[in-house]
Scaffold this motif. Sequence first.
Motif, PDB file in Angstrom:
ATOM      1  N   PHE A   9       3.637 -10.987  -1.442  1.00 35.21           N
ATOM      2  CA  PHE A   9       4.506 -10.472  -0.383  1.00 35.21           C
ATOM      3  C   PHE A   9       5.934 -10.985  -0.577  1.00 35.21           C
ATOM      4  N   TRP A  10       6.082 -12.291  -0.822  1.00 30.44           N
ATOM      5  CA  TRP A  10       7.416 -12.876  -0.974  1.00 30.44           C
ATOM      6  C   TRP A  10       8.084 -12.440  -2.276  1.00 30.44           C
ATOM      7  N   TYR A  11       7.276 -12.162  -3.295  1.00 33.41           N
ATOM      8  CA  TYR A  11       7.815 -11.623  -4.542  1.00 33.41           C
ATOM      9  C   TYR A  11       8.440 -10.250  -4.281  1.00 33.41           C
ATOM     10  N   ALA A  12       7.729  -9.409  -3.517  1.00 31.15           N
ATOM     11  CA  ALA A  12       8.251  -8.086  -3.194  1.00 31.15           C
ATOM     12  C   ALA A  12       9.482  -8.188  -2.291  1.00 31.15           C
ATOM     13  N   VAL A  13       9.455  -9.118  -1.326  1.00 23.73           N
ATOM     14  CA  VAL A  13      10.625  -9.324  -0.457  1.00 23.73           C
ATOM     15  C   VAL A  13      11.832  -9.741  -1.288  1.00 23.73           C
ATOM     16  N   ALA A  14      11.622 -10.640  -2.244  1.00 25.39           N
ATOM     17  CA  ALA A  14      12.721 -11.086  -3.109  1.00 25.39           C
ATOM     18  C   ALA A  14      13.289  -9.909  -3.892  1.00 25.39           C
ATOM     19  N   GLN A  15      12.426  -9.031  -4.385  1.00 24.22           N
ATOM     20  CA  GLN A  15      12.892  -7.841  -5.098  1.00 24.22           C
ATOM     21  C   GLN A  15      13.760  -6.965  -4.190  1.00 24.22           C
ATOM     22  N   LEU A  57      19.487   4.469  10.030  1.00 23.22           N
ATOM     23  CA  LEU A  57      19.305   5.598   9.125  1.00 23.22           C
ATOM     24  C   LEU A  57      18.639   5.144   7.835  1.00 23.22           C
ATOM     25  N   ARG A  58      19.070   3.989   7.322  1.00 19.81           N
ATOM     26  CA  ARG A  58      18.505   3.460   6.069  1.00 19.81           C
ATOM     27  C   ARG A  58      17.010   3.171   6.222  1.00 19.81           C
ATOM     28  N   VAL A  59      16.635   2.543   7.329  1.00 20.90           N
ATOM     29  CA  VAL A  59      15.220   2.207   7.554  1.00 20.90           C
ATOM     30  C   VAL A  59      14.372   3.470   7.629  1.00 20.90           C
ATOM     31  N   VAL A  60      14.843   4.481   8.368  1.00 21.40           N
ATOM     32  CA  VAL A  60      14.082   5.727   8.516  1.00 21.40           C
ATOM     33  C   VAL A  60      13.922   6.427   7.168  1.00 21.40           C
ATOM     34  N   LEU A  61      15.017   6.546   6.420  1.00 25.11           N
ATOM     35  CA  LEU A  61      14.968   7.231   5.126  1.00 25.11           C
ATOM     36  C   LEU A  61      14.052   6.503   4.145  1.00 25.11           C
ATOM     37  N   THR A  62      14.178   5.160   4.115  1.00 20.97           N
ATOM     38  CA  THR A  62      13.386   4.400   3.157  1.00 20.97           C
ATOM     39  C   THR A  62      11.909   4.416   3.540  1.00 20.97           C
ATOM     40  N   ALA A  63      11.608   4.319   4.848  1.00 23.43           N
ATOM     41  CA  ALA A  63      10.214   4.393   5.290  1.00 23.43           C
ATOM     42  C   ALA A  63       9.612   5.752   4.938  1.00 23.43           C
ATOM     43  N   PHE A  64      10.387   6.816   5.111  1.00 23.50           N
ATOM     44  CA  PHE A  64       9.912   8.154   4.767  1.00 23.50           C
ATOM     45  C   PHE A  64       9.637   8.249   3.272  1.00 23.50           C
ATOM     46  N   ALA A  65      10.549   7.704   2.463  1.00 20.41           N
ATOM     47  CA  ALA A  65      10.356   7.722   1.009  1.00 20.41           C
ATOM     48  C   ALA A  65       9.130   6.905   0.612  1.00 20.41           C
ATOM     49  N   ALA A  66       8.931   5.752   1.262  1.00 18.86           N
ATOM     50  CA  ALA A  66       7.787   4.895   0.935  1.00 18.86           C
ATOM     51  C   ALA A  66       6.467   5.588   1.255  1.00 18.86           C
ATOM     52  N   LEU A  67       6.436   6.350   2.349  1.00  9.55           N
ATOM     53  CA  LEU A  67       5.207   7.047   2.730  1.00  9.55           C
ATOM     54  C   LEU A  67       4.840   8.152   1.740  1.00  9.55           C
ATOM     55  N   HIS A 133       6.194  -0.832  -2.420  1.00  7.74           N
ATOM     56  CA  HIS A 133       4.856  -0.326  -2.753  1.00  7.74           C
ATOM     57  C   HIS A 133       4.189   0.374  -1.566  1.00  7.74           C
ATOM     58  N   GLY A 134       4.995   1.068  -0.762  1.00 10.71           N
ATOM     59  CA  GLY A 134       4.446   1.845   0.347  1.00 10.71           C
ATOM     60  C   GLY A 134       4.138   1.053   1.598  1.00 10.71           C
ATOM     61  N   SER A 135       4.446  -0.245   1.615  1.00 10.60           N
ATOM     62  CA  SER A 135       4.161  -1.072   2.793  1.00 10.60           C
ATOM     63  C   SER A 135       5.344  -1.020   3.757  1.00 10.60           C
ATOM     64  N   ILE A 136       5.155  -0.377   4.906  1.00 11.10           N
ATOM     65  CA  ILE A 136       6.244  -0.255   5.881  1.00 11.10           C
ATOM     66  C   ILE A 136       6.627  -1.626   6.465  1.00 11.10           C
ATOM     67  N   PRO A 137       5.667  -2.498   6.857  1.00 12.69           N
ATOM     68  CA  PRO A 137       6.059  -3.826   7.353  1.00 12.69           C
ATOM     69  C   PRO A 137       6.878  -4.619   6.332  1.00 12.69           C
ATOM     70  N   LEU A 138       6.470  -4.558   5.069  1.00 12.83           N
ATOM     71  CA  LEU A 138       7.216  -5.241   4.014  1.00 12.83           C
ATOM     72  C   LEU A 138       8.604  -4.642   3.865  1.00 12.83           C
ATOM     73  N   LEU A 139       8.675  -3.329   3.915  1.00 15.98           N
ATOM     74  CA  LEU A 139       9.940  -2.622   3.805  1.00 15.98           C
ATOM     75  C   LEU A 139      10.909  -3.035   4.906  1.00 15.98           C
ATOM     76  N   VAL A 140      10.428  -3.000   6.155  1.00 20.24           N
ATOM     77  CA  VAL A 140      11.289  -3.332   7.297  1.00 20.24           C
ATOM     78  C   VAL A 140      11.701  -4.799   7.246  1.00 20.24           C
ATOM     79  N   PHE A 141      10.769  -5.693   6.921  1.00 20.55           N
ATOM     80  CA  PHE A 141      11.090  -7.115   6.845  1.00 20.55           C
ATOM     81  C   PHE A 141      12.145  -7.375   5.775  1.00 20.55           C
ATOM     82  N   GLY A 142      11.978  -6.771   4.612  1.00 22.84           N
ATOM     83  CA  GLY A 142      12.945  -6.972   3.533  1.00 22.84           C
ATOM     84  C   GLY A 142      14.325  -6.480   3.901  1.00 22.84           C
TER      85      GLY A 142
END
Length: 233
Positions: A9-15, A57-67, A133-142
């Motif tokens: 998880f922290w590796y992905a957050v760092a990325q 806007l960034r969060v919505v667009l990125t979450a949509f792309a991740a899904l 990697h499609g994880s919305i919680p990880l996406l939002v946290f990062g």
Amino acid sequence: MPDFSNPVFWYAVAQIIVIDLVLSGDNAVVIALACRNLAPAQRRVGILWGVLGAVGLRVVLTAFAALLMDWPWLKIVGGILLLWIGVKLLVPEQEGEHEIHGAGNVWGAVKTIIVADFVMSLDNVVAVAGASHGSIPLLVFGLLVSIPIIVFASQIIMKAMERMPIIVTLGAGLLGWVAGAMIFSDPAMRPLVAGQPAWLHYVASAVGALVVVLIGWLIARRRQAGYRVLEEG
């Protein structure tokens, strides 16, 4: 809920944080340029609402792309796009790119910030969606971790990039690394990689990073040679 005890998880957050820092440094410059004609009190309001609007806007667009990342061929297309973005990061921009005019009122500045961020954030959306990697919680946290850093430390980051170009090269290499992983993990690739050793995933990532850095270096070198010819002529 994200698993904060998991090193992956922290590796992905760092990325995600590094990608945001490398690709979003000029977003803070856009904010400053859009609000430069406002009075100090209005400038603070414009920056606040502009940042909030751009972040939302960034969060919505990125979450949509991740899904959508589980769709066959989409990661391949996104990975190829990300390779191009990484190469473009290593090639010097021409004068006049991302030209932003200062607005005369708060809401004009807010609109300018949001529109400019939308136009400039395609690279960021694709890269962060791939890293999450499609994880919305990880996406939002990062994003929540990295965006305040960008807003408050962008000038320091941009100056560091100017003094130490290796930071930009490493960032571009990271984009290539994520792109290689995206292409390798696309559902359409599963029949081809089934039964292959697990370490092949890292080989694909390393190849992506090498492709970005090598092509970016060659194009930048050729462009600089062309500038020298023009100056001498």
